[in-house]
Design a protein around this motif. Sequence first.
Motif, PDB file in Angstrom:
ATOM      1  N   GLU A 112      75.934   0.650 -17.775  1.00  0.00           N
ATOM      2  CA  GLU A 112      75.134   0.300 -18.630  1.00  0.00           C
ATOM      3  C   GLU A 112      74.127   1.312 -18.645  1.00  0.00           C
ATOM      4  O   GLU A 112      73.442   1.516 -17.966  1.00  0.00           O
ATOM      5  N   SER A 164      67.113  -8.163 -19.513  1.00  0.00           N
ATOM      6  CA  SER A 164      67.889  -8.917 -20.672  1.00  0.00           C
ATOM      7  C   SER A 164      69.402  -9.033 -19.956  1.00  0.00           C
ATOM      8  O   SER A 164      70.253  -9.682 -20.750  1.00  0.00           O
ATOM      9  N   MET A 165      69.457  -8.056 -19.023  1.00  0.00           N
ATOM     10  CA  MET A 165      70.859  -8.017 -18.641  1.00  0.00           C
ATOM     11  C   MET A 165      71.128  -8.929 -17.561  1.00  0.00           C
ATOM     12  O   MET A 165      70.187  -9.304 -17.072  1.00  0.00           O
ATOM     13  N   ASP A 166      72.323  -9.447 -17.386  1.00  0.00           N
ATOM     14  CA  ASP A 166      72.678 -10.560 -16.433  1.00  0.00           C
ATOM     15  C   ASP A 166      72.659  -9.835 -15.046  1.00  0.00           C
ATOM     16  O   ASP A 166      73.767  -9.471 -14.476  1.00  0.00           O
ATOM     17  N   VAL A 177      73.300   0.518 -13.709  1.00  0.00           N
ATOM     18  CA  VAL A 177      72.560   0.752 -14.901  1.00  0.00           C
ATOM     19  C   VAL A 177      72.031   2.069 -15.015  1.00  0.00           C
ATOM     20  O   VAL A 177      71.299   2.422 -13.818  1.00  0.00           O
ATOM     21  N   CYS A 192      64.570  -4.321 -21.406  1.00  0.00           N
ATOM     22  CA  CYS A 192      66.099  -4.170 -21.662  1.00  0.00           C
ATOM     23  C   CYS A 192      66.785  -4.507 -20.274  1.00  0.00           C
ATOM     24  O   CYS A 192      67.875  -5.347 -20.460  1.00  0.00           O
ATOM     25  N   HIS A 199      72.757   0.642 -24.529  1.00  0.00           N
ATOM     26  CA  HIS A 199      71.683  -0.246 -25.100  1.00  0.00           C
ATOM     27  C   HIS A 199      70.558   0.563 -25.584  1.00  0.00           C
ATOM     28  O   HIS A 199      70.168   1.498 -24.874  1.00  0.00           O
ATOM     29  N   ARG A 201      78.805  -2.229 -10.637  1.00  0.00           N
ATOM     30  CA  ARG A 201      77.880  -2.123 -11.853  1.00  0.00           C
ATOM     31  C   ARG A 201      76.582  -1.317 -11.664  1.00  0.00           C
ATOM     32  O   ARG A 201      76.078  -1.288 -10.605  1.00  0.00           O
TER      33      ARG A 201
END
Length: 269
Positions: A4, A73-75, A116, A70, A36, A114
Amino acid sequence: MKFEIVTIFPDFFRGPLDFGIVRKSRESGLIEILVHDLRTFTSDKHRTVDDRPFGGGEGMVLKPEPLFQCVESMDIAPRESRLERTAKESVVLLSPQGQMFTQSLAQELAALDRMVLICGRYEGVDERVAEGLADREISIGDFVLSGGELGAAVIIDTITRLLPGALGNEASAVQESFTAGQKLDADGPDSTCSSGGLLDYPHYTRPAEFRGMAVPEVLMGGNHEQVRGWRRRKALEKTSQYRPDLLNSESLSKEDKKLLADIAAKKKN
Ligand code: SAM
């Protein structure tokens, strides 16, 4: 693996991540990339993401609020529990002041589910993002880019090709430059000529002669042992010429050390 990206230039990523192995990996579902737009997480009518630095100085700094909003807001787990957990998720701030991105760091990060990637711009990012939001800061080299976007693309590309199933031939990823940790024979590298942390050996394809430059004969003779020896010697030559810092004696075999002594002697003459 899910990447992300947090950026003020989401359109930047139309292109760099749409080709070759990264594209195929997206299409096959091996990786997912979400971009994003940081401005979506602002609350004023000008969608302000930056401000002047406290204490004075040149340029603008990315504000903390939109970045925290931001990522939150992501899980994704809050920073404290993320650091304690099995480290399957990571929030990375791209920064010239960060840990150097290397092949071995890429291998470590390839185990995540994952990642970011926060792309800075202007003079940089409010330090509270490094203190309270990101798990780590990563630099892609000792130079200063205008923004973190190119760095994010570099990291995604490098990690993707390490994921099982990304490359047609799994051996490709272990035979490349910088790939350390390959098991070497007592007196030489294994038969795949894996780099063992050195730079890669030179590659040639057809034609056998091009503009007066011939492919080394040994590569066309079909003697695998000679090919292996030649490749190892060339890898050692290149590494000692351009990256002597990679010549870690622990990962060198007896044969390597002899070859290096020979290379050094030839240089002197
Ligand atoms: N003032 C900063 C300094 O001197 O270290 C440079 C800021 S740079 C112009 C803006 C952004 O680009 C950084 O916040 C970072 O996200 C990104 N960036 C620049 N160089 C980078 C590098 N070598 N590796 C990773 N990110 C980089």
